[in-house]
Scaffold this motif. Structure first.
Motif, PDB file in Angstrom:
ATOM      1  N   GLY A 296       0.812  -1.211   0.000  1.00 32.08           N
ATOM      2  CA  GLY A 296       0.000   0.000   0.000  1.00 32.08           C
ATOM      3  C   GLY A 296       0.843   1.258   0.000  1.00 32.08           C
ATOM      4  O   GLY A 296       0.553   2.222  -0.724  1.00 32.08           O
ATOM      5  N   ARG A 297       1.915   1.260   0.792  1.00 34.26           N
ATOM      6  CA  ARG A 297       2.779   2.431   0.855  1.00 34.26           C
ATOM      7  C   ARG A 297       3.508   2.651  -0.461  1.00 34.26           C
ATOM      8  O   ARG A 297       3.704   3.812  -0.895  1.00 34.26           O
ATOM      9  CB  ARG A 297       3.776   2.266   1.997  1.00 34.26           C
ATOM     10  CG  ARG A 297       4.782   3.400   2.135  1.00 34.26           C
ATOM     11  CD  ARG A 297       4.095   4.750   2.299  1.00 34.26           C
ATOM     12  NE  ARG A 297       5.065   5.835   2.416  1.00 34.26           N
ATOM     13  CZ  ARG A 297       4.849   7.081   2.002  1.00 34.26           C
ATOM     14  NH1 ARG A 297       3.686   7.400   1.453  1.00 34.26           N
ATOM     15  NH2 ARG A 297       5.784   8.008   2.151  1.00 34.26           N
TER      16      ARG A 297
ATOM     17  N   GLN B 152      -4.244   4.213  -2.090  1.00 33.51           N
ATOM     18  CA  GLN B 152      -4.514   4.167  -0.664  1.00 33.51           C
ATOM     19  C   GLN B 152      -4.196   5.530  -0.074  1.00 33.51           C
ATOM     20  O   GLN B 152      -3.134   6.087  -0.350  1.00 33.51           O
ATOM     21  CB  GLN B 152      -3.660   3.090   0.007  1.00 33.51           C
ATOM     22  CG  GLN B 152      -3.879   1.708  -0.548  1.00 33.51           C
ATOM     23  CD  GLN B 152      -5.237   1.161  -0.178  1.00 33.51           C
ATOM     24  OE1 GLN B 152      -5.719   1.391   0.917  1.00 33.51           O
ATOM     25  NE2 GLN B 152      -5.855   0.448  -1.077  1.00 33.51           N
ATOM     26  N   GLU B 153      -5.069   6.082   0.714  1.00 33.09           N
ATOM     27  CA  GLU B 153      -4.852   7.398   1.274  1.00 33.09           C
ATOM     28  C   GLU B 153      -4.526   7.310   2.762  1.00 33.09           C
ATOM     29  O   GLU B 153      -5.008   6.433   3.471  1.00 33.09           O
ATOM     30  CB  GLU B 153      -6.102   8.260   1.076  1.00 33.09           C
ATOM     31  CG  GLU B 153      -6.434   8.505  -0.395  1.00 33.09           C
ATOM     32  CD  GLU B 153      -7.656   9.390  -0.562  1.00 33.09           C
ATOM     33  OE1 GLU B 153      -8.264   9.729   0.469  1.00 33.09           O
ATOM     34  OE2 GLU B 153      -7.990   9.729  -1.708  1.00 33.09           O
ATOM     35  N   GLY B 154      -3.695   8.258   3.190  1.00 34.28           N
ATOM     36  CA  GLY B 154      -3.408   8.370   4.619  1.00 34.28           C
ATOM     37  C   GLY B 154      -2.664   7.186   5.197  1.00 34.28           C
ATOM     38  O   GLY B 154      -2.787   6.887   6.377  1.00 34.28           O
ATOM     39  N   GLY B 155      -1.881   6.491   4.381  1.00 31.95           N
ATOM     40  CA  GLY B 155      -1.113   5.366   4.893  1.00 31.95           C
ATOM     41  C   GLY B 155      -1.947   4.133   5.178  1.00 31.95           C
ATOM     42  O   GLY B 155      -1.540   3.266   5.935  1.00 31.95           O
ATOM     43  N   ALA B 156      -3.137   4.036   4.570  1.00 27.64           N
ATOM     44  CA  ALA B 156      -4.013   2.892   4.821  1.00 27.64           C
ATOM     45  C   ALA B 156      -3.381   1.605   4.318  1.00 27.64           C
ATOM     46  O   ALA B 156      -2.691   1.581   3.293  1.00 27.64           O
ATOM     47  CB  ALA B 156      -5.365   3.111   4.157  1.00 27.64           C
ATOM     48  N   VAL B 157      -3.623   0.522   5.062  1.00 34.50           N
ATOM     49  CA  VAL B 157      -3.120  -0.793   4.672  1.00 34.50           C
ATOM     50  C   VAL B 157      -4.227  -1.506   3.895  1.00 34.50           C
ATOM     51  O   VAL B 157      -5.331  -1.677   4.419  1.00 34.50           O
ATOM     52  CB  VAL B 157      -2.733  -1.620   5.912  1.00 34.50           C
ATOM     53  CG1 VAL B 157      -2.271  -3.016   5.497  1.00 34.50           C
ATOM     54  CG2 VAL B 157      -1.646  -0.901   6.704  1.00 34.50           C
TER      55      VAL B 157
ATOM     56  N   ALA C 236       4.285   6.192  -5.045  1.00 34.94           N
ATOM     57  CA  ALA C 236       4.403   6.403  -6.487  1.00 34.94           C
ATOM     58  C   ALA C 236       3.400   7.445  -6.967  1.00 34.94           C
ATOM     59  O   ALA C 236       3.713   8.323  -7.787  1.00 34.94           O
ATOM     60  CB  ALA C 236       4.198   5.082  -7.218  1.00 34.94           C
ATOM     61  N   CYS C 237       2.183   7.358  -6.463  1.00 31.25           N
ATOM     62  CA  CYS C 237       1.148   8.307  -6.864  1.00 31.25           C
ATOM     63  C   CYS C 237       1.440   9.711  -6.339  1.00 31.25           C
ATOM     64  O   CYS C 237       1.169  10.711  -7.017  1.00 31.25           O
ATOM     65  CB  CYS C 237      -0.218   7.832  -6.379  1.00 31.25           C
ATOM     66  SG  CYS C 237      -0.844   6.386  -7.260  1.00 31.25           S
ATOM     67  N   ALA C 238       1.998   9.794  -5.135  1.00 31.03           N
ATOM     68  CA  ALA C 238       2.344  11.097  -4.577  1.00 31.03           C
ATOM     69  C   ALA C 238       3.437  11.767  -5.403  1.00 31.03           C
ATOM     70  O   ALA C 238       3.409  12.978  -5.641  1.00 31.03           O
ATOM     71  CB  ALA C 238       2.790  10.947  -3.127  1.00 31.03           C
TER      72      ALA C 238
END
Length: 256
Positions: free
Chosen positions: A214-215, A234-239, A220-222
């Motif tokens: 997820g990270r 995945q937002e906010g570090g979600a697993v 990569a998207c960031a």
């Protein structure tokens, strides 16, 4: 003891370098990394190859062999003996099946016995999925299975999905000197509560692999920025949950 679960050499070596005294493997991580379904027996070759490699690390390694990759106890025993010869310290063998049912207790007990006879010094952690699959999610149901597997020769038992502290304590008390392994659940557990409950070993299962996956996508998207492929990240570090990662072997997407 906290047992972190690796999915390749680098993850296992990194955990060892940080000082963890033992390392396990995650069947989901091994299977998903190879584009294969978890719990289906498809990742036998990948599991064996990784187990042989990780055995070279200077820490005890426990390999998740799903259901033994066979319903023939002799074949399960041969796999365990090969891993033991390579230097693997233990295996985790489960009674859950891919169709959501449990292996007949007598058959699973026979697998445990065969493993111990073929590799007496291999630590056999017998997993029952009474709670994980919801087939009999009671302390009494788990105890029946655990007791049968201990009688068959299991050195420890594992009940993933068992999350209530009082139930963990009750089962650990009934098992006496047999170590009880539980699966860490961020939504239910704290480390202090688990150590106080009587659990002898706490596995992280696929959590680290899913978090890393997820990270990686999130990062990569960031980096790609607002014009990049943001859909499904995945937002906010979600697993990502187990089911989402498990579905990747038959899909080209990640996320909803």
């Amino acid at each position: 003891m906290l047992l972190p679960n690796a999915w390749d050499h680098a993850s296992a070596a990194a955990l060892h370098r940080r000082g963890f005294p033992a390392v396990g493997t995650t069947s989901l991580g091994i299977a998903a990394a190879a584009g294969l379904p978890d719990g289906s027996g498809a990742a036998r070759g990948e599991t064996l190859e990784l187990g042989r490699g990780l055995a070279r690390l200077p820490v005890p390694v426990s390999v998740d062999v799903e259901g033994g990759f066979s319903d023939d106890p002799a074949e399960v025993a041969a796999l365990g003996a090969e891993l033991a010869r390579a230097g693997v310290a233990g295996v985790n063998v489960e009674d859950g099946r891919g169709d959501g049912t449990l292996t007949d207790p007598a058959l699973h007990a026979a697998k445990v016995t065969a493993l111990k006879e073929a590799a007496p010094y291999l630590f056999v952690n017998a997993r029952t999925d009474t709670h994980w699959l919801g087939t009999d999610p009671t302390t009494a149901g788990a105890l029946r299975k655990c007791t049968a597997y201990v009688r068959a020769g299991a050195d420890g038992v594992f009940v993933p999905g068992l999350v209530a502290a009082d139930e963990i304590a009750a089962l650990a008390g009934e098992l006496g000197t047999t170590p009880l392994n539980v699966l860490y659940s961020p939504a239910h557990h704290t480390w202090d509560a688990l150590t106080a409950s009587g659990a002898a070993r706490v596995s992280l299962g696929s959590l680290l692999y899913r978090a890393a996956l997820g990270r990686a996508v999130e990062l990569a998207c960031a980096i790609a920025g607002p014009d990049g492929p943001a859909d499904g990240t995945q937002e906010g570090g979600a697993v990502p949950p187990y089911a989402e990662v498990e579905a990747l072997h038959g899909d080209f997407g990640f996320g909803p």
